[in-house]
Motif scaffolding. Structure first.
Motif, mmCIF file in Angstrom:
data_model
loop_
_atom_site.group_PDB
_atom_site.id
_atom_site.type_symbol
_atom_site.label_atom_id
_atom_site.label_comp_id
_atom_site.label_asym_id
_atom_site.label_seq_id
_atom_site.Cartn_x
_atom_site.Cartn_y
_atom_site.Cartn_z
ATOM 1 N N CYS A 1 62.784 45.422 -42.162
ATOM 2 C CA CYS A 1 63.148 44.612 -43.319
ATOM 3 C C CYS A 1 63.223 45.537 -44.525
ATOM 4 O O CYS A 1 62.704 46.653 -44.501
ATOM 5 N N SER A 2 63.884 45.097 -45.563
ATOM 6 C CA SER A 2 64.034 45.895 -46.782
ATOM 7 C C SER A 2 63.397 45.153 -47.949
ATOM 8 O O SER A 2 63.686 43.971 -48.176
ATOM 9 N N LEU A 3 62.520 45.844 -48.672
ATOM 10 C CA LEU A 3 61.833 45.257 -49.827
ATOM 11 C C LEU A 3 61.877 46.235 -50.991
ATOM 12 O O LEU A 3 61.927 47.456 -50.785
ATOM 13 N N ALA A 4 61.874 45.696 -52.180
ATOM 14 C CA ALA A 4 61.859 46.541 -53.371
ATOM 15 C C ALA A 4 60.505 47.235 -53.492
ATOM 16 O O ALA A 4 59.484 46.736 -52.998
ATOM 17 N N TYR A 5 60.487 48.373 -54.161
ATOM 18 C CA TYR A 5 59.262 49.162 -54.297
ATOM 19 C C TYR A 5 58.136 48.338 -54.923
ATOM 20 O O TYR A 5 56.992 48.369 -54.466
ATOM 21 N N ASP A 6 58.484 47.574 -55.980
ATOM 22 C CA ASP A 6 57.441 46.791 -56.657
ATOM 23 C C ASP A 6 57.001 45.572 -55.847
ATOM 24 O O ASP A 6 56.000 44.921 -56.179
ATOM 25 N N GLU A 7 57.744 45.244 -54.779
ATOM 26 C CA GLU A 7 57.318 44.165 -53.894
ATOM 27 C C GLU A 7 56.328 44.668 -52.841
ATOM 28 O O GLU A 7 55.711 43.873 -52.137
ATOM 29 N N VAL A 8 56.214 45.988 -52.746
ATOM 30 C CA VAL A 8 55.343 46.591 -51.736
ATOM 31 C C VAL A 8 54.111 47.237 -52.367
ATOM 32 O O VAL A 8 52.983 47.016 -51.917
ATOM 33 N N LEU A 9 54.314 48.042 -53.424
ATOM 34 C CA LEU A 9 53.205 48.736 -54.068
ATOM 35 C C LEU A 9 52.193 47.738 -54.627
ATOM 36 O O LEU A 9 52.558 46.762 -55.306
ATOM 37 N N ASN A 10 50.931 47.958 -54.303
ATOM 38 C CA ASN A 10 49.807 47.105 -54.730
ATOM 39 C C ASN A 10 49.818 45.720 -54.082
ATOM 40 O O ASN A 10 48.989 44.872 -54.422
ATOM 41 N N GLN A 11 50.728 45.504 -53.155
ATOM 42 C CA GLN A 11 50.778 44.239 -52.437
ATOM 43 C C GLN A 11 49.648 44.169 -51.424
ATOM 44 O O GLN A 11 49.281 45.165 -50.798
ATOM 45 N N SER A 12 49.078 42.974 -51.264
ATOM 46 C CA SER A 12 48.070 42.768 -50.242
ATOM 47 C C SER A 12 48.697 42.997 -48.862
ATOM 48 O O SER A 12 49.799 42.514 -48.584
ATOM 49 N N LEU A 13 47.999 43.746 -48.012
ATOM 50 C CA LEU A 13 48.520 44.003 -46.671
ATOM 51 C C LEU A 13 48.676 42.705 -45.891
ATOM 52 O O LEU A 13 49.621 42.548 -45.118
ATOM 53 N N VAL A 14 47.768 41.760 -46.124
ATOM 54 C CA VAL A 14 47.870 40.460 -45.458
ATOM 55 C C VAL A 14 49.161 39.774 -45.861
ATOM 56 O O VAL A 14 49.914 39.264 -45.018
ATOM 57 N N ASP A 15 49.459 39.756 -47.171
ATOM 58 C CA ASP A 15 50.697 39.128 -47.649
ATOM 59 C C ASP A 15 51.936 39.865 -47.130
ATOM 60 O O ASP A 15 52.920 39.242 -46.725
ATOM 61 N N LEU A 16 51.881 41.193 -47.143
ATOM 62 C CA LEU A 16 53.021 41.987 -46.697
ATOM 63 C C LEU A 16 53.297 41.763 -45.213
ATOM 64 O O LEU A 16 54.455 41.754 -44.772
ATOM 65 N N SER A 17 52.257 41.573 -44.435
ATOM 66 C CA SER A 17 52.423 41.338 -43.003
ATOM 67 C C SER A 17 53.197 40.046 -42.737
ATOM 68 O O SER A 17 53.885 39.925 -41.727
ATOM 69 N N VAL A 18 53.082 39.100 -43.655
ATOM 70 C CA VAL A 18 53.825 37.846 -43.529
ATOM 71 C C VAL A 18 55.234 37.978 -44.098
ATOM 72 O O VAL A 18 56.220 37.609 -43.462
ATOM 73 N N SER A 19 55.351 38.554 -45.307
ATOM 74 C CA SER A 19 56.670 38.676 -45.944
ATOM 75 C C SER A 19 57.605 39.604 -45.176
ATOM 76 O O SER A 19 58.827 39.473 -45.248
ATOM 77 N N SER A 20 57.043 40.527 -44.404
ATOM 78 C CA SER A 20 57.866 41.445 -43.613
ATOM 79 C C SER A 20 58.328 40.822 -42.293
ATOM 80 O O SER A 20 59.195 41.367 -41.613
ATOM 81 N N GLY A 21 57.719 39.693 -41.934
ATOM 82 C CA GLY A 21 58.089 39.032 -40.695
ATOM 83 C C GLY A 21 57.232 39.402 -39.505
ATOM 84 O O GLY A 21 57.481 38.939 -38.389
ATOM 85 N N LEU A 22 56.207 40.229 -39.697
ATOM 86 C CA LEU A 22 55.353 40.620 -38.584
ATOM 87 C C LEU A 22 54.518 39.437 -38.096
ATOM 88 O O LEU A 22 54.273 39.291 -36.897
ATOM 89 N N PHE A 23 54.075 38.581 -39.039
ATOM 90 C CA PHE A 23 53.302 37.379 -38.717
ATOM 91 C C PHE A 23 53.929 36.163 -39.389
ATOM 92 O O PHE A 23 54.640 36.291 -40.393
ATOM 93 N N ASP A 24 53.618 35.005 -38.815
ATOM 94 C CA ASP A 24 54.115 33.756 -39.400
ATOM 95 C C ASP A 24 53.178 33.209 -40.470
ATOM 96 O O ASP A 24 53.610 32.440 -41.325
#
Length: 324
Positions: free
Chosen positions: A247-270
């Motif tokens: 998946c593609s995300l902007a830098y500011d959508e990733v930096l300092n993002q919670s890993l739990v939240d990123l795991s969902v927004s990236s599609g790894l988990f529902d």
């Protein structure tokens, strides 16, 4: 396309010819007059390749049926204009090659020293009877621009046990005694699965892609193992990029993002609850490193070369996050 090779003396030049060059001005009526009248339907249908297709469920189109005449005329043209008197191909091409030799004999009455010849070699078949080729699923390309060294390596690492010894004998330069010893090992208790496949993959990848290509494939293979200590870099990740969801995300959508939240927004988990459950079980990885804390946030150092990061849920489920 045809490849003409001159192997006389020290001259090993190769000429690639496009048969469209002699077909583009050839009308259907010309074809019927020049070639068709010499073709006997009975002998065409007797060709093994034609008979099998006619008996199959999908049948055979008229275009496919006449292909042997097209290839046969190609041989005639090359013989007349280029002095080519030998055609080489896989065993499945025998009918097309002999169509050419027959056509040359009938049209030119070539006999004796100026006769034409066909040479075929056995096809490399898989244990299920299918062949290697671009018309089959999962074609194995030699060019790294079509198939990465990693995917090339993985293909041979994953061949069935029924194929591996035969492929070692055909595709590698290993001493036959060493291959026999490997075969004996596969039948002994305690044999480590895929040992023979690993040797096959290493030998073939080294031969096709060199030591650098093999090293790239091994690094990428190791990089896909959660918990691996292999340092991920951009080149290694590019080697696996086509084989994992991304998946593609902007830098500011990733930096300092919670890993739990990123795991969902990236599609790894529902859901976040699913992330937390696996995290407690020790199965969540960021760039191969296991994550134990729910409070983990993405730092600049986590983003490999400022471009990507790899999330893994257990051994098989992965997502590549591209930074745009």
């Amino acid at each position: 396309n045809f490849v003409e090779m001159n192997v006389n003396g020290n001259d090993s030049s190769v000429v690639v010819l496009n048969n469209y060059d002699w077909w583009k001005e050839f009308s259907l009526l010309d074809f019927l007059k020049r070639v068709g009248k010499y073709a006997r339907v009975g002998s065409m249908m007797a060709k093994e390749s034609v008979r099998k297709r006619l008996e199959s469920e999908q049948g055979m189109s008229y275009t496919e049926f006449t292909y042997q005449l097209l290839q046969g005329y190609d041989f005639l043209h090359l013989f007349q204009n280029e002095g080519v008197n030998v055609q080489i191909g896989g065993s499945d091409q025998w009918g097309n090659i002999t169509a050419g030799t027959e056509l040359i004999r009938k049209i030119l009455q070539v006999e004796g020293a100026t006769a034409t010849y066909g040479l075929t070699f056995p096809l490399l078949l898989k244990s299920d009877g299918t062949k290697f080729g671009k018309s089959e699923d999962g074609a194995i390309w030699l060019s790294p621009s079509f198939l990465s060294p990693y995917k090339f390596y993985q293909y041979f690492f994953s061949v069935p046990d029924a194929d591996v010894i035969r492929f070692l004998k055909i595709l590698t330069f290993l001493d036959i005694d060493e291959i026999v010893k490997l075969e004996e090992e596969t039948k002994k208790p305690g044999y480590v699965p895929n040992t023979a496949q690993r040797r096959l993959a290493e030998e073939v990848t080294r031969f096709v892609h060199g030591e650098d290509g093999l090293s790239e494939a091994l690094r990428a293979t190791e990089a896909l193992k959660p918990g691996s200590e292999t340092k991920l870099d951009w080149k290694t990740i590019e080697g696996i990029a086509e084989d994992v969801p991304s998946c593609s995300l902007a830098y500011d959508e990733v930096l300092n993002q919670s890993l739990v939240d990123l795991s969902v927004s990236s599609g790894l988990f529902d859901s976040k609850s699913a992330v937390r459950r696996l995290l407690k079980q020790g199965g969540l990885y960021l760039n191969n490193s296991r994550v134990d804390s729910e409070n983990k946030r993405i730092e600049a150092a986590d983003i490999v070369d400022g471009k990507v990061l790899l999330l893994s849920a257990g051994k098989k489920n992965k997502v590549l996050v591209r930074i745009v």
